[in-house]
Structure formats: structure tokens, C-alpha cells
Scaffold this motif. Structure first.
Motif, PDB file in Angstrom:
ATOM      1  N   VAL A  69      -1.046  23.143 -56.747  1.00  0.00           N
ATOM      2  CA  VAL A  69      -1.906  22.386 -57.612  1.00  0.00           C
ATOM      3  C   VAL A  69      -2.480  23.347 -58.636  1.00  0.00           C
ATOM      4  CG1 VAL A  69      -3.944  21.044 -57.728  1.00  0.00           C
ATOM      5  CG2 VAL A  69      -2.166  20.450 -56.063  1.00  0.00           C
ATOM      6  N   LEU A  70      -2.887  24.619 -58.120  1.00  0.00           N
ATOM      7  CA  LEU A  70      -3.568  25.669 -58.916  1.00  0.00           C
ATOM      8  C   LEU A  70      -2.540  26.148 -59.826  1.00  0.00           C
ATOM      9  CD1 LEU A  70      -6.014  27.587 -59.435  1.00  0.00           C
ATOM     10  CD2 LEU A  70      -4.794  29.155 -57.899  1.00  0.00           C
ATOM     11  N   LEU A  71      -1.341  26.531 -59.809  1.00  0.00           N
ATOM     12  CA  LEU A  71      -0.364  27.150 -60.585  1.00  0.00           C
ATOM     13  C   LEU A  71       0.015  25.932 -61.613  1.00  0.00           C
ATOM     14  CD1 LEU A  71       1.591  29.433 -58.174  1.00  0.00           C
ATOM     15  CD2 LEU A  71      -0.223  29.943 -60.196  1.00  0.00           C
ATOM     16  N   SER A  72      -0.244  24.581 -61.139  1.00  0.00           N
ATOM     17  CA  SER A  72       0.132  23.620 -62.078  1.00  0.00           C
ATOM     18  C   SER A  72      -0.933  23.165 -62.994  1.00  0.00           C
ATOM     19  CB  SER A  72       0.764  22.135 -61.301  1.00  0.00           C
ATOM     20  OG  SER A  72       1.746  22.387 -60.414  1.00  0.00           O
ATOM     21  N   GLY A 146       5.516  15.634 -57.893  1.00  0.00           N
ATOM     22  CA  GLY A 146       5.923  14.675 -58.815  1.00  0.00           C
ATOM     23  C   GLY A 146       5.372  13.340 -58.603  1.00  0.00           C
ATOM     24  N   VAL A 147       5.135  12.911 -57.180  1.00  0.00           N
ATOM     25  CA  VAL A 147       4.484  11.808 -57.086  1.00  0.00           C
ATOM     26  C   VAL A 147       3.090  11.569 -57.294  1.00  0.00           C
ATOM     27  CG1 VAL A 147       3.358  12.177 -54.497  1.00  0.00           C
ATOM     28  CG2 VAL A 147       4.688   9.668 -55.012  1.00  0.00           C
ATOM     29  N   THR A 148       2.456  12.677 -57.425  1.00  0.00           N
ATOM     30  CA  THR A 148       0.970  12.605 -58.054  1.00  0.00           C
ATOM     31  C   THR A 148       0.845  13.007 -59.548  1.00  0.00           C
ATOM     32  OG1 THR A 148       0.681  15.047 -57.465  1.00  0.00           O
ATOM     33  CG2 THR A 148      -0.017  13.544 -55.889  1.00  0.00           C
ATOM     34  N   SER A 149       1.786  13.028 -60.332  1.00  0.00           N
ATOM     35  CA  SER A 149       1.850  13.391 -61.691  1.00  0.00           C
ATOM     36  C   SER A 149       1.196  11.829 -62.271  1.00  0.00           C
ATOM     37  CB  SER A 149       3.268  13.704 -62.229  1.00  0.00           C
ATOM     38  OG  SER A 149       3.256  13.642 -63.289  1.00  0.00           O
ATOM     39  N   SER A 150       0.466  12.425 -63.325  1.00  0.00           N
ATOM     40  CA  SER A 150      -0.011  10.980 -64.119  1.00  0.00           C
ATOM     41  C   SER A 150       1.368  10.396 -64.624  1.00  0.00           C
ATOM     42  CB  SER A 150      -0.888  11.547 -65.245  1.00  0.00           C
ATOM     43  OG  SER A 150      -0.309  12.401 -66.132  1.00  0.00           O
ATOM     44  N   ALA A 217       4.374  28.150 -54.582  1.00  0.00           N
ATOM     45  CA  ALA A 217       4.345  28.615 -56.071  1.00  0.00           C
ATOM     46  C   ALA A 217       5.676  28.500 -56.683  1.00  0.00           C
ATOM     47  CB  ALA A 217       4.117  30.152 -55.736  1.00  0.00           C
ATOM     48  N   LEU A 218       6.543  28.432 -55.977  1.00  0.00           N
ATOM     49  CA  LEU A 218       8.044  28.206 -56.718  1.00  0.00           C
ATOM     50  C   LEU A 218       8.343  26.696 -56.931  1.00  0.00           C
ATOM     51  CD1 LEU A 218      10.927  29.345 -57.280  1.00  0.00           C
ATOM     52  CD2 LEU A 218      11.639  28.793 -55.089  1.00  0.00           C
ATOM     53  N   ALA A 219       7.533  25.932 -56.282  1.00  0.00           N
ATOM     54  CA  ALA A 219       7.732  24.369 -56.540  1.00  0.00           C
ATOM     55  C   ALA A 219       6.887  24.006 -58.028  1.00  0.00           C
ATOM     56  CB  ALA A 219       7.095  23.666 -55.415  1.00  0.00           C
ATOM     57  N   ALA A 220       5.719  24.883 -58.131  1.00  0.00           N
ATOM     58  CA  ALA A 220       4.745  24.625 -59.268  1.00  0.00           C
ATOM     59  C   ALA A 220       5.664  25.127 -60.512  1.00  0.00           C
ATOM     60  CB  ALA A 220       3.509  25.559 -59.136  1.00  0.00           C
ATOM     61  N   ALA A 221       6.375  26.343 -60.457  1.00  0.00           N
ATOM     62  CA  ALA A 221       7.018  26.814 -61.532  1.00  0.00           C
ATOM     63  C   ALA A 221       8.137  25.902 -62.025  1.00  0.00           C
ATOM     64  CB  ALA A 221       7.371  28.216 -61.101  1.00  0.00           C
ATOM     65  N   VAL A 222       8.913  25.350 -60.779  1.00  0.00           N
ATOM     66  CA  VAL A 222      10.116  24.630 -61.341  1.00  0.00           C
ATOM     67  C   VAL A 222       9.637  22.964 -61.716  1.00  0.00           C
ATOM     68  CG1 VAL A 222      12.054  23.363 -60.376  1.00  0.00           C
ATOM     69  CG2 VAL A 222      11.573  25.860 -59.643  1.00  0.00           C
ATOM     70  N   LYS A 224       6.787  22.453 -63.329  1.00  0.00           N
ATOM     71  CA  LYS A 224       6.284  22.672 -64.615  1.00  0.00           C
ATOM     72  C   LYS A 224       7.365  22.836 -65.766  1.00  0.00           C
ATOM     73  CE  LYS A 224       2.529  25.029 -65.701  1.00  0.00           C
ATOM     74  NZ  LYS A 224       1.544  26.029 -66.031  1.00  0.00           N
ATOM     75  N   PHE A 225       8.408  23.489 -65.500  1.00  0.00           N
ATOM     76  CA  PHE A 225       9.553  23.623 -66.180  1.00  0.00           C
ATOM     77  C   PHE A 225      10.191  22.332 -66.767  1.00  0.00           C
ATOM     78  CE2 PHE A 225      14.377  24.210 -66.779  1.00  0.00           C
ATOM     79  CZ  PHE A 225      14.273  24.977 -67.854  1.00  0.00           C
ATOM     80  N   LEU A 226      10.511  21.518 -65.507  1.00  0.00           N
ATOM     81  CA  LEU A 226      11.139  20.213 -65.550  1.00  0.00           C
ATOM     82  C   LEU A 226      10.045  19.135 -66.301  1.00  0.00           C
ATOM     83  CD1 LEU A 226      12.891  20.177 -61.822  1.00  0.00           C
ATOM     84  CD2 LEU A 226      14.025  20.770 -64.154  1.00  0.00           C
ATOM     85  N   GLU A 227       9.088  19.035 -66.028  1.00  0.00           N
ATOM     86  CA  GLU A 227       8.129  18.220 -66.612  1.00  0.00           C
ATOM     87  C   GLU A 227       8.056  18.285 -68.011  1.00  0.00           C
ATOM     88  OE1 GLU A 227       4.345  15.874 -65.035  1.00  0.00           O
ATOM     89  OE2 GLU A 227       4.203  18.119 -65.267  1.00  0.00           O
ATOM     90  N   LYS A 228       8.165  19.489 -68.420  1.00  0.00           N
ATOM     91  CA  LYS A 228       7.975  19.620 -70.273  1.00  0.00           C
ATOM     92  C   LYS A 228       9.139  18.950 -71.053  1.00  0.00           C
ATOM     93  CE  LYS A 228       6.014  24.179 -69.670  1.00  0.00           C
ATOM     94  NZ  LYS A 228       6.010  25.732 -70.239  1.00  0.00           N
TER      95      LYS A 228
END
Length: 228
Positions: A69-72, A146-150, A217-222, A224-228
């Protein structure tokens, strides 16, 4: 402060009920019911806590989730530090509760270490254990982000999805590492086991700290990349 108290309570409940179930039923590969009961216990705790403290702290109750959550960009560094401290203290409190219950009641700990994690399922290979924890935590935290994304719009179903995902990763991971995907959950039982005369879980504890944090941390990075 209320957020930190919530994280403390939630993590204490996770360790008490999740690790407590593992202690009671065991996780022997010859008895699949022990696997499923333990997996369900951990997952159902997440569901219960998500709907009780989720609106206060977000119900991370896991440093790997907090780092994701922090890195996101979902929390501040100050809160992150407070969450980690609260989660670790909560996990220790949960393990102390188990020590009291099993000690006073004379109940046998079927795991031999307060439900602490280990590398027996991967024949003591730390690299294999690390890989297991990174992969399983990646899957778990990706689902949470993913499930908590706005943008997702899952709303009230998020807690159920997250809980079921934790059940899922436990079904594979229990036989390999005991499934941590949560450094706090590993630290609490390992420390109390050591204090109680079984220092073995401390020898590989680093795997269950580094692996989940790296996976989160890897999940946050991936994500963020996919959500853009």
C-alpha cells in the motif's frame, strides 16, 4: 492512534486463531483436513477483521500488505512505521495468548512451535522457501491492491475476496513453508517459541521477513504498471 490499535488487535486475532488452529489440528501432509482447517482459519480471520476494523485502519494486519500500500501511494511513511510496529506487537501478543491457553490447558502443540514457519517442506532449502514466500505474497497483495482499487468497484465484497485469496495461497504454501506471506505473523510465534525453549524457528525467520516484503513490494510495482 486508533488505526494502530486496530492493527494491533487484528494481528493478534490473526495469530491467535490462525496459528492456534494450526497448533491444534497440525499440518501433517498425511491429513489434508489439517491443511484445509488452517487455511480456512487464516482466511476467515481476514474476512472477520476486514468487516470490523477495515473502516478504521484498512485491515492490513500484515507488513507485506502495508509495504504494498505504501509503494502504491496509499499511505504515508509515518503511518507505515506505526502499522509495522503495531502489527509485530500484535503478533507477539497473539502468540502469548496461545502460550497461555495451551500451557494452562495442557493442550499439545501439534506444530511444535506455536504455528511458526519453517523450511521442512522444501527440505531446509532457504532459496526455495524464499521463492515460495515471494510468489505467494505477490499473488496475495496483487489481489488486495486490485480489489481495493477505486477503479474496481467491488465495495463490500473486498473483505471476502481477500480472505478467500489468503485461503488459496495457504492451501499450497502450508506444506512448503507453513505459509507466512506476513512477517509479523512469523515473528510473533518464532519469538515466543524461542522463549519457551525452541529456538529453531529463529534460524530461518529471515526468510519469512524478506520473502513477504519482497513479494509485497513486487506486487505494488507490477500493479502500478498494469493500472496505468
Amino acid at each position: 492512534m486508533k488505526k494502530y490499535i486496530s492493527e494491533f488487535i487484528g494481528t493478534a486475532v490473526l495469530v491467535t486463531l490462525g496459528c492456534g488452529t494450526a497448533m491444534l489440528v497440525g499440518c501433517d501432509a498425511a491429513s489434508g483436513s489439517g491443511y484445509l482447517l488452517t487455511a480456512l482459519a487464516f482466511g476467515l480471520v481476514i474476512v472477520a477483521m476486514a468487516y470490523s476494523i477495515g473502516n478504521i485502519s484498512g485491515c492490513h494486519i500484515n507488513p507485506a500488505v502495508s509495504i504494498g500500500v505504501l509503494l502504491s501511494g496509499g499511505m504515508k511513511t509515518k503511518d507505515f512505521a506505526g502499522y509495522i510496529i503495531s502489527q509485530v506487537l500484535g503478533a507477539i501478543a497473539g502468540a502469548v495468548i496461545l502460550a497461555a491457553i495451551f500451557g494452562l490447558g495442557g493442550v499439545t502443540d501439534m506444530t511444535g512451535g506455536f504455528g511458526s514457519n519453517g523450511l521442512a517442506g522444501v527440505n531446509g532449502n532457504a532459496a526455495a522457501g524464499l521463492l515460495v514466500e515471494i510468489v505467494l505474497t505477490f499473488i496475495f497483495v496483487m489481489a488486495i491492491l486490485g480489489v481495493t482499487s477505486s477503479k474496481a468497484g467491488h465495495g463490500s465484497f473486498a473483505g471476502l475476496v481477500i480472505g478467500l485469496t489468503l485461503v488459496l495461497v495457504h492451501i499450497l504454501g502450508i506444506g512448503l513453508t507453513g505459509t507466512s506471506v506476513n512477517p509479523a505473523r512469523s515473528i510473533g510465534p518464532a519469538l515466543i517459541a524461542a522463549i519457551s525453549g525452541n529456538p529453531a524457528p529463529l534460524s530461518c525467520l529471515w526468510v519469512f521477513i524478506v520473502g513477504p516484503l519482497a513479494g509485497g513490494a513486487l506486487a505494488a510495482a507490477v500493479y502500478k504498471f498494469l493500472e496505468k
